[in-house]
Write an enzyme that holds these catalytic residues in place. Structure first.
Site, mmCIF file in Angstrom:
data_model
loop_
_atom_site.group_PDB
_atom_site.id
_atom_site.type_symbol
_atom_site.label_atom_id
_atom_site.label_comp_id
_atom_site.label_asym_id
_atom_site.label_seq_id
_atom_site.Cartn_x
_atom_site.Cartn_y
_atom_site.Cartn_z
ATOM 1 N N GLU A 167 0.778 -1.174 -0.030
ATOM 2 C CA GLU A 167 -0.019 0.031 -0.111
ATOM 3 C C GLU A 167 0.819 1.268 0.205
ATOM 4 O O GLU A 167 1.267 1.593 1.257
ATOM 5 C CB GLU A 167 -0.942 -0.049 1.422
ATOM 6 C CG GLU A 167 -1.972 -1.318 1.379
ATOM 7 C CD GLU A 167 -3.041 -0.847 2.283
ATOM 8 O OE1 GLU A 167 -4.140 -0.577 1.786
ATOM 9 O OE2 GLU A 167 -2.653 -0.713 3.453
ATOM 10 N N SER A 209 -6.541 3.425 -2.584
ATOM 11 C CA SER A 209 -7.613 3.926 -3.492
ATOM 12 C C SER A 209 -7.916 3.028 -4.627
ATOM 13 O O SER A 209 -8.370 3.404 -5.807
ATOM 14 C CB SER A 209 -7.283 5.327 -4.326
ATOM 15 O OG SER A 209 -6.715 6.299 -3.273
HETATM 16 P P1 PGA Z 1 -8.305 3.320 0.742
HETATM 17 O O1 PGA Z 1 -7.599 2.672 1.977
HETATM 18 O O2 PGA Z 1 -8.861 2.278 -0.092
HETATM 19 O O3 PGA Z 1 -9.370 4.235 1.361
HETATM 20 O O4 PGA Z 1 -7.179 4.105 -0.140
HETATM 21 C C1 PGA Z 1 -6.839 1.593 1.793
HETATM 22 C C2 PGA Z 1 -6.228 0.872 3.028
HETATM 23 O O5 PGA Z 1 -6.030 1.704 3.877
HETATM 24 O O6 PGA Z 1 -6.009 -0.184 3.503
#
Ligand code: PGA
Length: 256
Positions: A167, A209
């Site tokens: 991530e 995202s």
């Molecule tokens: P998001 O968060 O999909 O809102 O970007 C992902 C996560 O924090 O695991």
């Protein structure tokens, strides 16, 4: 061939009643999935309500963090055995919000990974570089260091209880998804580090995202074993769309 994992990280967003409502909306889809594993990580106070709704449905329930000891003077923490007793099968560990907002060190993250797997949970080890690190050309060194800090020694014996979530910090909750070449490059790099540490291939999720609009492109990267989804997992229709996308694409995927 491992199924594609679509994991919802509900963060600190829903009350128990709201979480139960979301779980009820997701429930009918669970039984229709053949190539996808649905995982959800509600807040601690909602675990019970969600578990009640899910019953025996094929949905994995998880926690957003976990301690490493079974019990002790650790105010505010939750032990892996308590989570396991509760019906959790996984815990997120080292999420970027834990690392950056709550300043969790590599040492803490490593202990949490070990504690989780030692008590029967799958640890979803979250790693990723900040924007400044990416711009400084440090993405690979950051990912390598985060992996090496947690995946050492005898943990290899619990490799089947490990999932990596890549991530990029700059993509989480920002609407800025990493590009397909960036994801492909980072995932291949992670595979090579994992291999170099003499671990078997681990499933690697992408997070940051993820939405129904970009998920099929992300899943087209053969090394992507699924997604860890924040914002879009709070909306039943969007999360169901992600699950359906995975079902449509997941045949014969080259993931571990
Ligand atoms: P998001 O968060 O999909 O809102 O970007 C992902 C996560 O924090 O695991």
């Amino acid at each position: 061939m491992r199924k594609t994992i679509v994991a919802g990280n509900w963060k600190m967003n829903l009350t128990a009643a709201e979480s139960a409502r979301l779980a009820r909306e997701l429930l009918p889809v669970a039984a229709t999935l053949n190539k996808t594993e649905m995982w959800v990580a509600p807040s601690f106070t909602a675990l019970w309500a969600v578990k009640e709704v899910l019953g025996t449905a094929p949905v994995s329930l998880g926690a957003q963090n976990c301690h490493w000891e079974e019990r002790g003077a650790y105010t505010g923490e939750t032990s892996p055995s308590m989570l396991h007793e509760f019906g959790c099968s996984f815990a997120l560990v080292g999420h970027s919000e834990r690392r950056h907002v709550f300043k969790e060190s590599e040492e803490l993250v490593s202990k949490r990974v070990r504690g989780a797997v030692a008590h029967g949970l799958t640890a979803v080890l979250c790693i990723g570089e900040t924007l400044a690190e990416r711009e400084a050309g440090e993405t690979e060194s950051v990912l390598a260091q985060q992996l090496k800090a947690s995946l050492g020694g005898d943990l290899v014996r619990s490799a089947e209880k490990l999932v990596i979530a890549y991530e990029p910090v700059w993509a989480i909750g920002t609407g800025k998804v990493a590009s397909i070449p960036e994801i492909a490059h980072a995932h291949s790099f992670i595979h090579s580090v994992v291999e170099g540490l003499e671990f078997p291939q681990l499933p690697i999720l992408y997070g940051g995202s993820v939405t129904p609009d970009n998920f099929s492109d992300i899943l087209s990267v053969p090394t992507v074993g699924g997604a860890l989804v924040g914002g879009a997992s709070l909306d039943a229709a969007k999360f169901i769309q992600l699950l359906r996308t995975s079902e449509g694409i997941s045949e014969n995927r080259a993931v571990a």
